[in-house]
Design an enzyme around this catalytic site. Sequence first.
Site, PDB file in Angstrom:
ATOM      1  N   GLU A   1      -0.170  -1.181   5.401  1.00 35.16           N
ATOM      2  CA  GLU A   1       1.003  -0.214   6.746  1.00 35.16           C
ATOM      3  C   GLU A   1       0.948   1.212   6.837  1.00 35.16           C
ATOM      4  O   GLU A   1       0.837   1.922   7.875  1.00 35.16           O
ATOM      5  CB  GLU A   1       2.157  -0.237   6.266  1.00 35.16           C
ATOM      6  CG  GLU A   1       3.397  -0.467   6.920  1.00 35.16           C
ATOM      7  CD  GLU A   1       4.171   1.446   7.423  1.00 35.16           C
ATOM      8  OE1 GLU A   1       4.928   1.178   8.679  1.00 35.16           O
ATOM      9  OE2 GLU A   1       3.864   1.883   6.123  1.00 35.16           O
TER      10      GLU A   1
ATOM     11  N   ASP B   1       0.808  -1.227  -0.352  1.00 33.79           N
ATOM     12  CA  ASP B   1      -0.039   0.162   0.755  1.00 33.79           C
ATOM     13  C   ASP B   1       0.832   1.502  -0.395  1.00 33.79           C
ATOM     14  O   ASP B   1       2.010   1.123   0.462  1.00 33.79           O
ATOM     15  CB  ASP B   1      -1.048  -0.051   1.458  1.00 33.79           C
ATOM     16  CG  ASP B   1      -0.370  -0.093   2.471  1.00 33.79           C
ATOM     17  OD1 ASP B   1       0.584  -0.347   3.461  1.00 33.79           O
ATOM     18  OD2 ASP B   1      -1.079   1.058   3.269  1.00 33.79           O
TER      19      ASP B   1
HETATM   20  N1  BES Z   1       8.413   3.301   5.617  1.00 31.62           N
HETATM   21  C1  BES Z   1       8.418   3.888   6.619  1.00 31.62           C
HETATM   22  C2  BES Z   1       8.542   4.094   7.881  1.00 31.62           C
HETATM   23  C3  BES Z   1      10.259   4.796   7.740  1.00 31.62           C
HETATM   24  C4  BES Z   1      10.705   5.672   6.877  1.00 31.62           C
HETATM   25  C5  BES Z   1      10.720   4.195   8.716  1.00 31.62           C
HETATM   26  C6  BES Z   1      11.735   6.333   6.848  1.00 31.62           C
HETATM   27  C7  BES Z   1      12.271   4.208   8.887  1.00 31.62           C
HETATM   28  C8  BES Z   1      12.822   5.655   7.873  1.00 31.62           C
HETATM   29  C9  BES Z   1       6.219   3.817   7.052  1.00 31.62           C
HETATM   30  O1  BES Z   1       6.002   3.040   5.391  1.00 31.62           O
HETATM   31  C10 BES Z   1       5.779   5.231   7.132  1.00 31.62           C
HETATM   32  O2  BES Z   1       5.767   6.038   6.622  1.00 31.62           O
HETATM   33  N2  BES Z   1       5.307   4.840   8.402  1.00 31.62           N
HETATM   34  C11 BES Z   1       4.439   5.502   9.386  1.00 31.62           C
HETATM   35  C12 BES Z   1       3.207   4.352  10.665  1.00 31.62           C
HETATM   36  C13 BES Z   1       2.623   4.345  10.438  1.00 31.62           C
HETATM   37  C14 BES Z   1       1.452   3.891  11.208  1.00 31.62           C
HETATM   38  C15 BES Z   1       1.239   5.319   9.383  1.00 31.62           C
HETATM   39  C16 BES Z   1       4.782   6.779   9.907  1.00 31.62           C
HETATM   40  O3  BES Z   1       6.230   6.451  10.553  1.00 31.62           O
HETATM   41  O4  BES Z   1       4.610   7.739   9.876  1.00 31.62           O
HETATM   42 MN    MN Z   2       6.862   2.178   4.271  1.00 30.03          MN
HETATM   43 MN    MN Z   3       5.485   5.319   4.810  1.00 32.61          MN
END
Ligand code: BES
Ligand code: MN
Ligand code: MN
Length: 454
Positions: free
Chosen positions: A152, A87
């Site tokens: 995610e 996604d």
């Molecule tokens: N891939 C990211 C997380 C990430 C980005 C980790 C850069 C380390 C470095 C993931 O898809 C993301 O965006 N996670 C969200 C959390 C989620 C619960 C919506 C975030 O970190 O805001």
């Molecule tokens: Mn991600």
């Molecule tokens: Mn992300």
Amino acid sequence: MNLTEFIEGHRDQHLTELCEFLRIPSVSAKTEHKPDIEKAARWVADKLRSAGFKTVEVVPTNLHPLVYAESLEAPGKPTVLFYGHYDVQPAEPLHLWTSPAFEPTVRNGNLFGRGTADDKGQVHIHLKALESLQTVDGKFPVNVKVLIEGEEEVGSVSLWDYVQKNKEKLKADALIVSDTSMLAKGVPSITYGLRGLDYYQIELTGPAHDLHSGVYGGAVPNPLTILTELFAKLHDKNFRVTIPGFYDDVAKVPAAERKALNALPWKQKDFEKAVGAPGYVGEKGFTRVEQLWIRPTFELNGIWGGYMGEGAKTVIPAKAYAKFSTRLVPNQDPHKIAKLVEKHIRKLLPKTVTCKFDVLSTGKPWTAPFHAPIFAKAQAALEKGFGKKAVFIREGGSIPFVTQMYDTFKVPCVLIGFGLPDENAHAPDEHIALENYFGGIKAISYFYAGLATL
Ligand code: BES
Ligand code: MN
Ligand code: MN
């Protein structure tokens, strides 16, 4: 043909196929994209089959399907679980994209499009690495389980339940994830820490309905003014969060670890170039890297209410809204923090408004030691693929599944990111450097191959 030659020889096919994946607008946050989500899940399942997985399932959940595959045909060899997400974030604001978000385009050695870096491009790296191993060797070097989810970007809401019901099935000797970043271009990186995330929304209500601001202004509470006064109180002059108890459980990071993190080739100049602000702020007493990776934060993510259309409208709005979040670090407990945040906000608000307070999602922080032998294997594979020794970093983003998996199985989690901090994940003009995409396929195939002798 050896593995490297095979991968080098298939660059065009790999890129063409990735573009096909990127053209599916699998935005998990929007109901209108439900058919695209389903399509992306089927696409991933098909590619897993052509990579050599005989067991492939598209598993429905309460929200978006997840894709599970396994190949357990390497007796005596380790079993690894690869996790990623198909996604993507919404593409808006669309007018800020140089080329359309779902029409992948190559410019200056980068591939542009929503999901290129986060996370379709990185998932595709693994699909193609595994397929290459299967084609060249006729089998996978280790036992491989694959879990690619479709929620995610909306907090992995259905995943926890799936993990709890399928513990035996998901059990592995290690978790492998590519959904993070490299410290900088040319610096392969392994991430051993992520922040947790609580996400909130509030609705303030004052007058029973919108009012003429001339007829009533001066004698009634304005929910928007009250909202901005509230948020102005949540940081002090040292940029510390003022919520009582917020820092109580923050684990002290050992001096040696802080020293190692601060010695990394992290460049203030690159950071400022990526951000592009006229000036910078951050919690006093901590370096930038520490502010980003090892300190908790409170961020306002959206604020609205009143009149936002063209021209002027003299109105006192009945309601004001905000979305905000707290990034968490060990050993903050997401539920405890959510309670502290709500309590303090309710205490600060005057009696002239009522407040509806919602916690939309919670997620724990994660850090783990990296001395298990698999980390040395990852380092060796990255060195072979990128010609440079990998560094160990922490990052500020959050991946709910990593914590769930680590807490459930206590296995090593190896996070090998191929994104870069300035690649505009979640923003217009998201892209991935082609050298990292192609280098990633090589490095990841060497990594899986190396695990046969773990
Ligand atoms: N891939 C990211 C997380 C990430 C980005 C980790 C850069 C380390 C470095 C993931 O898809 C993301 O965006 N996670 C969200 C959390 C989620 C619960 C919506 C975030 O970190 O805001
Ligand atoms: Mn991600
Ligand atoms: Mn992300």
